[in-house]
Design a protein around this motif. Structure first.
Motif, PDB file in Angstrom:
ATOM      1  N   PRO A  90     -67.263  -4.030  34.452  1.00  0.00           N
ATOM      2  CA  PRO A  90     -68.587  -4.648  34.326  1.00  0.00           C
ATOM      3  C   PRO A  90     -69.696  -3.634  34.642  1.00  0.00           C
ATOM      4  O   PRO A  90     -69.498  -2.758  35.490  1.00  0.00           O
ATOM      5  N   PRO A  91     -70.851  -3.738  33.998  1.00  0.00           N
ATOM      6  CA  PRO A  91     -71.205  -4.742  32.980  1.00  0.00           C
ATOM      7  C   PRO A  91     -70.882  -4.304  31.545  1.00  0.00           C
ATOM      8  O   PRO A  91     -71.117  -5.062  30.615  1.00  0.00           O
ATOM      9  N   LEU A  92     -70.352  -3.085  31.372  1.00  0.00           N
ATOM     10  CA  LEU A  92     -70.165  -2.580  30.004  1.00  0.00           C
ATOM     11  C   LEU A  92     -68.937  -3.153  29.312  1.00  0.00           C
ATOM     12  O   LEU A  92     -68.976  -3.485  28.130  1.00  0.00           O
ATOM     13  N   VAL A  93     -67.840  -3.284  30.064  1.00  0.00           N
ATOM     14  CA  VAL A  93     -66.574  -3.715  29.463  1.00  0.00           C
ATOM     15  C   VAL A  93     -66.132  -5.022  30.128  1.00  0.00           C
ATOM     16  O   VAL A  93     -65.897  -5.054  31.338  1.00  0.00           O
ATOM     17  N   PRO A  94     -65.999  -6.098  29.355  1.00  0.00           N
ATOM     18  CA  PRO A  94     -65.579  -7.372  29.952  1.00  0.00           C
ATOM     19  C   PRO A  94     -64.106  -7.362  30.347  1.00  0.00           C
ATOM     20  O   PRO A  94     -63.361  -6.441  30.008  1.00  0.00           O
ATOM     21  N   ALA A  95     -63.693  -8.385  31.048  1.00  0.00           N
ATOM     22  CA  ALA A  95     -62.307  -8.486  31.511  1.00  0.00           C
ATOM     23  C   ALA A  95     -61.347  -8.560  30.331  1.00  0.00           C
ATOM     24  O   ALA A  95     -61.644  -9.178  29.305  1.00  0.00           O
ATOM     25  N   ALA A  96     -60.180  -7.914  30.510  1.00  0.00           N
ATOM     26  CA  ALA A  96     -59.089  -7.964  29.523  1.00  0.00           C
ATOM     27  C   ALA A  96     -59.545  -7.623  28.105  1.00  0.00           C
ATOM     28  O   ALA A  96     -59.121  -8.239  27.138  1.00  0.00           O
ATOM     29  N   PRO A 137     -71.544   1.832  20.367  1.00  0.00           N
ATOM     30  CA  PRO A 137     -70.565   2.198  21.397  1.00  0.00           C
ATOM     31  C   PRO A 137     -71.086   1.909  22.800  1.00  0.00           C
ATOM     32  O   PRO A 137     -72.284   2.037  23.059  1.00  0.00           O
ATOM     33  N   PHE A 138     -70.175   1.533  23.681  1.00  0.00           N
ATOM     34  CA  PHE A 138     -70.564   1.364  25.085  1.00  0.00           C
ATOM     35  C   PHE A 138     -70.527   2.702  25.820  1.00  0.00           C
ATOM     36  O   PHE A 138     -71.095   2.851  26.895  1.00  0.00           O
ATOM     37  N   GLU A 139     -69.845   3.695  25.240  1.00  0.00           N
ATOM     38  CA  GLU A 139     -69.916   5.067  25.738  1.00  0.00           C
ATOM     39  C   GLU A 139     -69.673   6.015  24.572  1.00  0.00           C
ATOM     40  O   GLU A 139     -68.910   5.708  23.648  1.00  0.00           O
ATOM     41  N   THR A 140     -70.343   7.171  24.609  1.00  0.00           N
ATOM     42  CA  THR A 140     -70.188   8.143  23.530  1.00  0.00           C
ATOM     43  C   THR A 140     -70.599   9.529  24.011  1.00  0.00           C
ATOM     44  O   THR A 140     -71.424   9.654  24.929  1.00  0.00           O
ATOM     45  N   THR A 141     -70.031  10.555  23.378  1.00  0.00           N
ATOM     46  CA  THR A 141     -70.431  11.936  23.658  1.00  0.00           C
ATOM     47  C   THR A 141     -71.142  12.546  22.458  1.00  0.00           C
ATOM     48  O   THR A 141     -71.477  13.727  22.476  1.00  0.00           O
ATOM     49  N   THR A 142     -71.348  11.761  21.420  1.00  0.00           N
ATOM     50  CA  THR A 142     -71.884  12.308  20.168  1.00  0.00           C
ATOM     51  C   THR A 142     -73.337  12.729  20.293  1.00  0.00           C
ATOM     52  O   THR A 142     -73.858  13.415  19.416  1.00  0.00           O
ATOM     53  N   ASN A 143     -74.011  12.327  21.380  1.00  0.00           N
ATOM     54  CA  ASN A 143     -75.388  12.766  21.596  1.00  0.00           C
ATOM     55  C   ASN A 143     -75.448  14.125  22.293  1.00  0.00           C
ATOM     56  O   ASN A 143     -76.530  14.662  22.512  1.00  0.00           O
ATOM     57  N   LEU A 144     -74.301  14.672  22.647  1.00  0.00           N
ATOM     58  CA  LEU A 144     -74.256  15.957  23.341  1.00  0.00           C
ATOM     59  C   LEU A 144     -73.995  17.085  22.343  1.00  0.00           C
ATOM     60  O   LEU A 144     -73.101  16.981  21.497  1.00  0.00           O
ATOM     61  N   LYS A 145     -74.740  18.165  22.476  1.00  0.00           N
ATOM     62  CA  LYS A 145     -74.495  19.326  21.618  1.00  0.00           C
ATOM     63  C   LYS A 145     -73.156  19.959  21.959  1.00  0.00           C
ATOM     64  O   LYS A 145     -72.388  20.347  21.082  1.00  0.00           O
ATOM     65  N   TYR A 146     -72.883  20.059  23.264  1.00  0.00           N
ATOM     66  CA  TYR A 146     -71.611  20.623  23.729  1.00  0.00           C
ATOM     67  C   TYR A 146     -70.915  19.596  24.621  1.00  0.00           C
ATOM     68  O   TYR A 146     -71.292  19.443  25.788  1.00  0.00           O
ATOM     69  N   PRO A 147     -69.947  18.851  24.091  1.00  0.00           N
ATOM     70  CA  PRO A 147     -69.225  17.924  24.977  1.00  0.00           C
ATOM     71  C   PRO A 147     -68.482  18.700  26.054  1.00  0.00           C
ATOM     72  O   PRO A 147     -67.998  19.810  25.811  1.00  0.00           O
ATOM     73  N   ARG A 148     -68.413  18.139  27.245  1.00  0.00           N
ATOM     74  CA  ARG A 148     -67.774  18.864  28.350  1.00  0.00           C
ATOM     75  C   ARG A 148     -66.268  18.938  28.131  1.00  0.00           C
ATOM     76  O   ARG A 148     -65.669  18.091  27.467  1.00  0.00           O
ATOM     77  N   PRO A 193     -55.562  -3.903  26.962  1.00  0.00           N
ATOM     78  CA  PRO A 193     -56.159  -3.783  28.313  1.00  0.00           C
ATOM     79  C   PRO A 193     -55.355  -2.933  29.291  1.00  0.00           C
ATOM     80  O   PRO A 193     -55.939  -2.161  30.055  1.00  0.00           O
ATOM     81  N   LYS A 194     -54.017  -3.038  29.282  1.00  0.00           N
ATOM     82  CA  LYS A 194     -53.237  -2.296  30.276  1.00  0.00           C
ATOM     83  C   LYS A 194     -53.323  -0.791  30.067  1.00  0.00           C
ATOM     84  O   LYS A 194     -53.020  -0.016  30.979  1.00  0.00           O
ATOM     85  N   TYR A 195     -53.727  -0.357  28.861  1.00  0.00           N
ATOM     86  CA  TYR A 195     -53.916   1.069  28.594  1.00  0.00           C
ATOM     87  C   TYR A 195     -55.400   1.459  28.586  1.00  0.00           C
ATOM     88  O   TYR A 195     -55.732   2.595  28.302  1.00  0.00           O
ATOM     89  N   ALA A 196     -56.260   0.469  28.882  1.00  0.00           N
ATOM     90  CA  ALA A 196     -57.707   0.735  28.886  1.00  0.00           C
ATOM     91  C   ALA A 196     -58.286   0.383  30.262  1.00  0.00           C
ATOM     92  O   ALA A 196     -57.990   1.055  31.237  1.00  0.00           O
ATOM     93  N   TYR A 197     -59.058  -0.700  30.324  1.00  0.00           N
ATOM     94  CA  TYR A 197     -59.756  -1.027  31.575  1.00  0.00           C
ATOM     95  C   TYR A 197     -59.110  -2.179  32.335  1.00  0.00           C
ATOM     96  O   TYR A 197     -59.679  -2.683  33.301  1.00  0.00           O
ATOM     97  N   GLY A 198     -57.931  -2.606  31.908  1.00  0.00           N
ATOM     98  CA  GLY A 198     -57.176  -3.605  32.648  1.00  0.00           C
ATOM     99  C   GLY A 198     -57.746  -5.002  32.552  1.00  0.00           C
ATOM    100  O   GLY A 198     -58.658  -5.290  31.777  1.00  0.00           O
ATOM    101  N   GLU A 199     -57.182  -5.877  33.359  1.00  0.00           N
ATOM    102  CA  GLU A 199     -57.607  -7.276  33.355  1.00  0.00           C
ATOM    103  C   GLU A 199     -58.994  -7.455  33.950  1.00  0.00           C
ATOM    104  O   GLU A 199     -59.692  -8.414  33.653  1.00  0.00           O
ATOM    105  N   MET A 200     -59.418  -6.522  34.804  1.00  0.00           N
ATOM    106  CA  MET A 200     -60.725  -6.637  35.462  1.00  0.00           C
ATOM    107  C   MET A 200     -61.857  -6.125  34.579  1.00  0.00           C
ATOM    108  O   MET A 200     -63.016  -6.511  34.755  1.00  0.00           O
ATOM    109  N   GLY A 201     -61.544  -5.252  33.648  1.00  0.00           N
ATOM    110  CA  GLY A 201     -62.592  -4.653  32.834  1.00  0.00           C
ATOM    111  C   GLY A 201     -63.397  -3.647  33.638  1.00  0.00           C
ATOM    112  O   GLY A 201     -62.964  -3.144  34.678  1.00  0.00           O
TER     113      GLY A 201
END
Length: 326
Positions: free
Chosen positions: A132-138, A79-90, A122-130
């Motif tokens: 960077p550097p974790l999520v590329p464009a579109a 994953p490029f992001e995750t909360t599974t390493n947290l004992k108590y997610p915020r 993309p339009k419901y996520a990070y869009g056409e720009m993404g």
């Protein structure tokens, strides 16, 4: 969480490398997932697959959600992001803390305990720009979400935004729902050892109830019944904060409502013990023991009080003996 819920293994079964995919002329892994997912909005922008159903009503608008989630790019088993390493997610407030439209809309289709996957265009996520550097464009994003709990904080926000006069025109049943949600926030903080935050939530609940201008004896009784667990929670929280005087204050308030409440008597006994007032501690705990003679916690604390009392008397005798010898 990815290993537990089988996402990594399922993606690995679908693909080995992008080159292998090209050579075999098969569809992409996300394309294969699409065939087993349902369309949330009807425009193919948010697709959903329920892995484990939940219970109860769906997450309401403006709720506060506690969830584990992980975001994946296609052809990636990490994953490029995750909360599974947290004992108590915020706790995340919808409309404020959740910034992706697709993620928020997806959460509002879920129920407590549910585990689902969402494929976001993309339009419901990070869009056409993404991003960077974790999520590329579109980029199309796969989210894996497990709802642990949620609270209808939108109702609390609306109520607190009212003036005291407006609050008094709201039905008592709504006030009690709001206070119950506030107390649930406090319990969540307490379980995460955020005792100051828990105290503030519990006190907020008592203030909301205290501001109510009651008209009938029935309403007064209902308010007392709602105040009792708040006072008990406050007493325990103050003990955790090592403030026995304040803990005693709230346990006494609870005893004013219910004179034989064993939890209130036990909290008073704990507070008196911390204050080295052993006679008072024994009196409260013996009263609690009379209601629950086989309660392990009460009996253990009574023994501890007796031992501390004896040690205190022995020290006093020794001190007086030295004084007389001198």
């Amino acid at each position: 969480m990815t290993g537990r819920n089988g996402l990594v293994s399922s993606i690995r079964r679908l693909i080995s490398t992008e080159e292998r995919l090209r050579r075999t002329h098969s569809t992409s892994p996300f394309e294969q997932l699409r065939h087993q997912m349902s369309d949330v909005l009807g425009d193919q922008g948010i697709l959903k697959e329920v892995i484990q159903p939940g219970d109860g009503p769906p997450v309401p608008e403006n709720a506060s959600v506690i969830a584990h989630y992980s975001g994946f790019l296609e052809y990636s088993d990490q994953p490029f992001e995750t909360t599974t390493n947290l004992k108590y997610p915020r706790m995340m407030k919808l409309g404020k803390d959740v910034t992706l439209a697709g993620l928020e809309l997806g959460l509002m289709t879920m129920r407590k305990g549910e585990f689902s996957r969402f494929l976001l265009q993309p339009k419901y996520a990070y869009g056409e720009m993404g991003c960077p550097p974790l999520v590329p464009a579109a980029a199309v994003i796969l989210y894996e979400i497990h709802i642990l709990d949620f609270l209808d904080s939108g109702q609390v926000d609306d109520f607190i935004a009212m003036s005291p006069e407006e609050q008094n025109t709201v039905p008592l049943s709504i006030l009690l729902e709001v206070v119950n949600t506030v107390r649930s926030f406090g319990n969540r903080c307490f379980n995460q050892s955020r005792h100051f935050n828990a105290k503030d939530r519990y006190k907020q609940g008592t203030m909301l109830l205290g501001n109510r201008k009651t008209q009938s004896d029935e309403e007064k009784e209902k308010i007392k019944k709602a105040l009792l667990p708040l006072y008990l929670n406050l007493s325990l929280t103050e003990l955790r904060l090592e403030r026995p005087r304040k803990a005693l204050k709230y346990s006494n308030k609870a005893l004013e409502i219910e004179t034989a409440n064993t939890k209130a008597l036990f909290r008073s006994g704990q507070a008196y013990l911390e204050l080295h007032e052993y006679d008072s501690a024994q009196h409260c705990l013996i009263s609690a023991q009379a209601k629950k003679p086989f309660d392990t916690d009460i009996n253990n604390l009574l023994r501890k009080v007796a031992m501390c009392y004896k040690e205190s008397l022995d020290k006093q005798r020794e001190m007086y003996s030295k004084m007389f010898r001198t």
